[in-house]
Write a protein that holds these residues in place. Structure first.
Motif, mmCIF file in Angstrom:
data_model
loop_
_atom_site.group_PDB
_atom_site.id
_atom_site.type_symbol
_atom_site.label_atom_id
_atom_site.label_comp_id
_atom_site.label_asym_id
_atom_site.label_seq_id
_atom_site.Cartn_x
_atom_site.Cartn_y
_atom_site.Cartn_z
ATOM 1 N N LYS A 34 0.602 -1.316 0.094
ATOM 2 C CA LYS A 34 -0.042 -0.008 0.033
ATOM 3 C C LYS A 34 0.439 1.104 0.294
ATOM 4 O O LYS A 34 0.555 2.736 -0.727
ATOM 5 N N GLU A 35 1.650 0.932 0.652
ATOM 6 C CA GLU A 35 2.548 2.555 0.568
ATOM 7 C C GLU A 35 3.422 2.668 -0.435
ATOM 8 O O GLU A 35 3.342 3.787 -1.221
ATOM 9 N N ILE A 36 4.198 1.567 -0.802
ATOM 10 C CA ILE A 36 4.991 1.955 -2.603
ATOM 11 C C ILE A 36 3.940 1.877 -3.547
ATOM 12 O O ILE A 36 4.692 1.706 -4.637
ATOM 13 N N LYS A 37 3.290 0.987 -3.639
ATOM 14 C CA LYS A 37 2.424 0.791 -4.314
ATOM 15 C C LYS A 37 2.773 0.064 -5.753
ATOM 16 O O LYS A 37 2.907 0.563 -7.032
ATOM 17 N N LEU A 38 3.716 -1.105 -5.103
ATOM 18 C CA LEU A 38 4.338 -1.653 -6.627
ATOM 19 C C LEU A 38 4.287 -3.215 -5.890
ATOM 20 O O LEU A 38 3.701 -3.437 -5.046
ATOM 21 N N SER A 39 4.633 -4.373 -6.846
ATOM 22 C CA SER A 39 4.151 -5.383 -6.570
ATOM 23 C C SER A 39 5.684 -6.696 -5.483
ATOM 24 O O SER A 39 6.486 -5.745 -5.739
ATOM 25 N N ILE A 40 5.038 -7.017 -4.763
ATOM 26 C CA ILE A 40 5.732 -6.706 -3.568
ATOM 27 C C ILE A 40 5.376 -8.917 -3.407
ATOM 28 O O ILE A 40 5.196 -9.390 -3.641
ATOM 29 N N GLY A 41 6.616 -8.935 -3.567
ATOM 30 C CA GLY A 41 6.797 -11.163 -3.486
ATOM 31 C C GLY A 41 8.012 -11.519 -1.590
ATOM 32 O O GLY A 41 8.594 -10.464 -1.624
ATOM 33 N N ALA A 158 10.561 -8.767 -1.485
ATOM 34 C CA ALA A 158 11.485 -8.627 -2.791
ATOM 35 C C ALA A 158 9.755 -7.453 -3.411
ATOM 36 O O ALA A 158 9.092 -7.849 -3.403
ATOM 37 N N VAL A 159 10.561 -6.007 -4.220
ATOM 38 C CA VAL A 159 9.660 -5.693 -4.751
ATOM 39 C C VAL A 159 10.346 -6.023 -6.480
ATOM 40 O O VAL A 159 11.465 -6.303 -6.481
ATOM 41 N N LYS A 160 8.965 -6.027 -7.762
ATOM 42 C CA LYS A 160 9.284 -6.224 -8.538
ATOM 43 C C LYS A 160 8.346 -5.414 -9.804
ATOM 44 O O LYS A 160 7.607 -4.542 -9.542
ATOM 45 N N TYR A 161 9.286 -4.568 -10.448
ATOM 46 C CA TYR A 161 8.198 -3.623 -11.404
ATOM 47 C C TYR A 161 9.257 -3.052 -13.314
ATOM 48 O O TYR A 161 9.644 -4.271 -13.249
ATOM 49 N N ILE A 162 7.624 -3.296 -14.140
ATOM 50 C CA ILE A 162 8.706 -3.513 -14.975
ATOM 51 C C ILE A 162 9.886 -1.658 -15.763
ATOM 52 O O ILE A 162 10.104 -0.756 -14.707
ATOM 53 N N LYS A 163 10.563 -2.334 -16.215
ATOM 54 C CA LYS A 163 11.529 -1.615 -16.434
ATOM 55 C C LYS A 163 11.555 -0.249 -16.849
ATOM 56 O O LYS A 163 10.433 0.073 -17.900
#
Length: 191
Positions: A34-41, A158-163
């Motif tokens: 919720k804080e960083i608005k990215l996919s978390i795993g 981990a966080v993942k995002y689109i390059k």
């Protein structure tokens, strides 16, 4: 002829939630998402394999498609590299690395055994793992280790995002948040 049914899900869920801290870990990951608005795993070490336990992808327009219950490779992507970088004893790590086929998964996959060991050393020194199109084209990941009561690395958040969607300053801020939330998980006194 055979398929995985509800019973397999029940057994897997029973295992996952037999670890009393799993609800707390999930809550921490949801707060971070919720804080960083990215996919978390979140992935853990099970014997000599890397198993995905939680994947939260609700904050990105494009879903990356990682799945809970998937085993990840030790040589590409942040889960495998981050956890295996701290694997002990080192002699056993070398044995695992040199006996593993390092398949090309993405444009930047490490496929040389010695280079993989050098990457692990770099991860231990800097305290985090970075994956830039190693496991999948167009995907970047950042992961930090999670430690148990004996200070042994047993997991990775981990966080993942689109390059191209996160700049260097944002990446540094994300890394700091990862470290903060990893420390909160460390404090749960995991197995």
């Amino acid at each position: 002829k055979y398929s995985i049914g509800a019973r397999a899900y029940q057994i897997g869920s029973a295992y996952l939630y037999s670890k009393t801290s799993m609800d707390q870990i999930k809550s921490i990951l949801e707060k971070m998402a919720k804080e960083i608005k990215l996919s978390i795993g979140y992935a853990i070490l099970v014997e000599d394999k890397i198993l995905s336990i939680f994947e939260l992808e609700s904050y990105q327009a494009v879903q990356i498609g990682y799945r809970v219950g998937t085993y990840y490779p030790i040589h590409c992507g942040v889960y495998g590299k981050c956890i295996m970088a701290y694997y002990e004893p080192y002699e056993k790590l070398e044995e695992i690395v040199f006996s593993t086929k390092l398949d090309q998964k993405g444009p930047n996959t490490i496929t040389d055994h010695q280079k993989l060991l050098e990457e692990y050393a770099k991860i231990r020194k800097q305290g985090f793992a970075l994956s830039d199109e190693e496991n999948m084209k167009g995907i970047v990941g950042i992961g930090v280790p999670v430690r148990n009561l004996k200070n042994k690395v047993t997991a990775c958040i981990a966080v993942k995002y689109i390059k191209g969607t996160v700049d260097d300053a944002e990446r540094e801020a994300i890394l700091e948040r990862l470290k903060y939330y990893a420390e909160r998980i460390n404090n749960l006194n995991l197995w």
